[in-house]
Design a protein around this motif. Structure first.
Motif, mmCIF file in Angstrom:
data_model
loop_
_atom_site.group_PDB
_atom_site.id
_atom_site.type_symbol
_atom_site.label_atom_id
_atom_site.label_comp_id
_atom_site.label_asym_id
_atom_site.label_seq_id
_atom_site.Cartn_x
_atom_site.Cartn_y
_atom_site.Cartn_z
ATOM 1 N N PRO A 342 0.723 -0.979 -0.372
ATOM 2 C CA PRO A 342 -0.009 0.010 -0.125
ATOM 3 C C PRO A 342 0.723 1.447 0.090
ATOM 4 C CG PRO A 342 0.387 -0.827 2.085
ATOM 5 C CD PRO A 342 1.002 -2.214 1.395
ATOM 6 N N CYS A 343 2.382 1.572 0.060
ATOM 7 C CA CYS A 343 3.006 2.908 0.101
ATOM 8 C C CYS A 343 4.295 1.502 0.115
ATOM 9 C CB CYS A 343 2.855 3.357 1.782
ATOM 10 S SG CYS A 343 2.904 2.130 3.264
ATOM 11 N N PRO A 344 5.639 2.943 0.237
ATOM 12 C CA PRO A 344 7.013 2.650 0.230
ATOM 13 C C PRO A 344 7.620 1.359 1.475
ATOM 14 C CG PRO A 344 6.836 4.498 -0.680
ATOM 15 C CD PRO A 344 5.399 4.604 0.460
ATOM 16 N N CYS A 345 6.930 2.110 2.816
ATOM 17 C CA CYS A 345 7.458 0.523 3.899
ATOM 18 C C CYS A 345 5.947 -0.452 4.004
ATOM 19 C CB CYS A 345 7.226 1.740 4.892
ATOM 20 S SG CYS A 345 6.367 1.812 5.837
ATOM 21 N N GLY A 346 5.373 -0.122 3.224
ATOM 22 C CA GLY A 346 4.578 -1.649 2.987
ATOM 23 C C GLY A 346 3.359 -1.626 4.400
ATOM 24 N N ASN A 347 3.053 -0.169 5.315
ATOM 25 C CA ASN A 347 2.652 -0.754 6.686
ATOM 26 C C ASN A 347 1.536 0.308 6.220
ATOM 27 O OD1 ASN A 347 4.097 -2.851 7.693
ATOM 28 N ND2 ASN A 347 5.639 -1.031 8.292
ATOM 29 N N ALA A 348 0.941 1.259 5.262
ATOM 30 C CA ALA A 348 0.373 1.790 5.476
ATOM 31 C C ALA A 348 -1.445 0.810 5.782
ATOM 32 C CB ALA A 348 -0.505 2.508 4.387
ATOM 33 N N GLY A 349 -2.109 1.054 6.223
ATOM 34 C CA GLY A 349 -3.686 1.117 6.891
ATOM 35 C C GLY A 349 -3.234 -0.787 7.920
ATOM 36 N N ARG A 356 5.309 5.256 8.468
ATOM 37 C CA ARG A 356 6.365 5.392 8.551
ATOM 38 C C ARG A 356 5.955 6.912 7.358
ATOM 39 N NH1 ARG A 356 7.912 6.136 13.604
ATOM 40 N NH2 ARG A 356 8.196 3.822 14.562
ATOM 41 N N CYS A 357 5.107 7.772 6.275
ATOM 42 C CA CYS A 357 5.545 7.330 5.111
ATOM 43 C C CYS A 357 4.667 8.807 4.818
ATOM 44 C CB CYS A 357 4.735 5.958 3.599
ATOM 45 S SG CYS A 357 5.553 4.452 3.396
ATOM 46 N N SER A 358 5.522 9.486 3.997
ATOM 47 C CA SER A 358 4.329 10.311 4.015
ATOM 48 C C SER A 358 3.019 10.696 2.948
ATOM 49 C CB SER A 358 5.597 12.385 3.718
ATOM 50 O OG SER A 358 6.069 11.483 2.156
HETATM 51 ZN ZN LIG Z 1 4.319 3.390 4.871
#
Ligand SMILES: [Zn+2]
Length: 496
Positions: A342-349, A356-358
């Motif tokens: 879902p996001c570069p770090c993978g943890n969104a949601g 920790r992604c903006s």
């Molecule tokens: Zn992230």
């Protein structure tokens, strides 16, 4: 006799146009000329053929030799013309009777010691020769595989001397094609995947209607395992489908696999690797995945330019590769299963660990996959990381792939009987014909689409998925519940 003609075939993608190899011996200064648009590999045939004849105890004709490859407008490459040139020389110089090569086609590269070697793309040639009821003379290596082509008749030998003896014989040993082998292939079974009930349901729908699917979820959610289990629920290939896959693999010199392909190219793949290309316009991953699964993990990591190339094969089921030496068209009716974080770090949601992604970084990441590509994906699902507790406790086993495969197969049958293709491949007109809605349902669906501000393409995608859901439920008419579930597979606004 000072002239001879031997039949052979050139290689042009999946086509194998007939080539007449004419050899003429004339008095004059000894020399060797090849005419008829030969590439450098064919021009080098002189050295290979000469050495092979001499080491096979034949005589090299001491004449002015002219070899013509007709028709002249077809490009000829590779070493496959060595054998017909050698046999033409032997016939023209009286060392072989014309009957030895009459109504036979010959292909194969010669070693300096007279050994015969196979070249890529021989299956297309054997298939074309078989259609004309001709016998093929070719190298022994790989001949047993080629002999699995129904109806084919092959005279195979390891070297030139043995082949000539077979060709002269009144009762040569002929390998005859019978039928294609049974399908093999081992994939993970759905019953071995813990939890993920919603994802399994989405995969079953995708398999039933031939829909492309995108999974979004954190690392460790089991995206790769789910995708690699997908071929296990797809119906068994028809002989025609197996033959098409075999032809594509043979162009690249690969052995047939006799199962639904599952291709998972790395995200560093170039356009040529994915779509096809190279000097000879070879097929790429999309064609190797024909009739099977193309799995693109880490979708946003692929070059956007490379992903955009997927649009033509996704729409048309074929891919045309144009090169200076001509264009080749290959089948590419693959089913795309894509996965992304879902996001570069993978943890969104996810609650733990926190993302920790903006928001700017997240949207830049998601925008790497273009809107038009996203639009062509019928089913979008979100996955969650499996709870450790759920993985450790023994859960009741899920359904076996074989049971799901049976449902998918009967759904395919309904679609083929009704419209001659899978729901995902319906064009707009056919879609409205086979997916008509009753008035109240239609009214409800129109309202829902307006409220969700769906694009015309999204509305069509939803209808196709709903049609598949109705087919899975063996319902003749698409109902509100099917449309509702179909709408749930559209990308949510913040996903895009
Ligand atoms: Zn992230």
């Amino acid at each position: 006799m000072s002239t001879a003609t031997v039949l052979s075939r050139a290689s042009a993608g999946l086509q194998a146009p007939e080539v007449r190899v004419e050899v003429h011996l004339s008095p004059g200064l000894p020399g060797f000329t090849i005419v008829g648009l030969p590439e450098s590999t064919v021009r080098e045939a002189r050295e290979r053929v000469r050495s092979a004849l001499i080491t096979s105890y034949f005589e090299w004709p001491d004449h002015r030799i002219t070899v013509s490859l007709a028709p002249a407008e077809i490009r000829k490459g590779g070493g496959r013309f060595d054998l017909p040139i050698a046999l033409g020389l032997l016939t023209a110089s009286g060392q072989l009777t014309p009957q030895a090569t009459a109504n036979r086609e010959c292909y194969g590269e010669l070693g300096l010691d007279g050994s015969l070697r196979p070249t890529a793309g021989m299956l297309a040639a054997v298939q074309a020769a078989t259609a004309q009821q001709r016998v093929c003379a070719l190298p022994a290596t790989g001949a047993n595989t080629l002999a699995q082509l129904p109806g084919s008749r092959l005279i195979a030998a390891p070297d030139l001397l043995t082949l000539c003896a077979e060709l002269k014989s009144k009762t040569p040993a002929v390998l005859s094609g019978s039928s294609l082998p049974d399908q093999s292939g081992s994939y993970p079974d759905f019953c071995d995947i813990q939890g993920q009930v919603a994802a399994k349901r989405a995969l079953e729908i995708a398999a039933s209607g031939g829909h492309h699917l995108l999974m979004t979820g954190p690392p460790g959610a089991g995206k790769t395992l789910l995708a690699s289990a997908m071929p296990s629920i797809l119906p068994t290939c028809t002989p025609q489908a197996l033959l098409e896959q075999w032809l594509i693999r043979d162009v690249l010199g690969l052995e047939p696999t006799w199962c639904r392909p599952f291709r998972a190219p790395h995200h560093s793949a170039t356009g040529a690797a994915l779509i096809g290309g190279g000097a000879n316009a070879h097929p790429g991953e999309v064609s190797l995945a024909h009739q099977g699964i193309l799995f693109l993990d880490e979708l946003p990591e692929f070059s956007p330019r490379v992903l955009d190339l997927l649009r033509q094969p996704m729409e048309q089921g074929t891919v045309t590769i144009a090169r200076a030496r001509g264009a080749n068209t290959y089948p590419a009716r693959f089913q795309l299963i894509a996965a992304m974080n879902p996001c570069p770090c993978g943890n969104a949601g996810q609650q733990e660990p926190p993302c920790r992604c903006s928001s700017e970084l997240v949207s830049r990441y998601q925008n790497r996959v273009s809107g038009p590509l996203m639009d062509r994906i019928d089913i979008h699902i979100g996955l969650e990381r499996q709870q450790t507790a759920a993985l450790l406790t023994h859960q009741a086993q899920g359904e076996h792939s074989a049971a799901i495969k049976a449902r998918v197969a009967s759904s395919w049958q309904r679609q083929w009987d009704r419209q001659g293709c899978l729901n995902a491949h319906l064009d707009a007109r056919a879609l409205l014909l086979h997916c008509s809605l009753e008035t109240p349902v239609r009214q409800w669906f129109e309202d829902a689409c307006d409220r969700l501000q769906l694009s015309a393409r999204s509305v069509h995608r939803t209808l196709k998925v709903a049609r598949t859901l109705a087919d899975l439920a063996e319902a003749a008419v698409v109902g509100e519940n099917h449309l509702l579930e179909g709408l749930s597979y559209r990308p949510r606004p913040h996903d895009k």
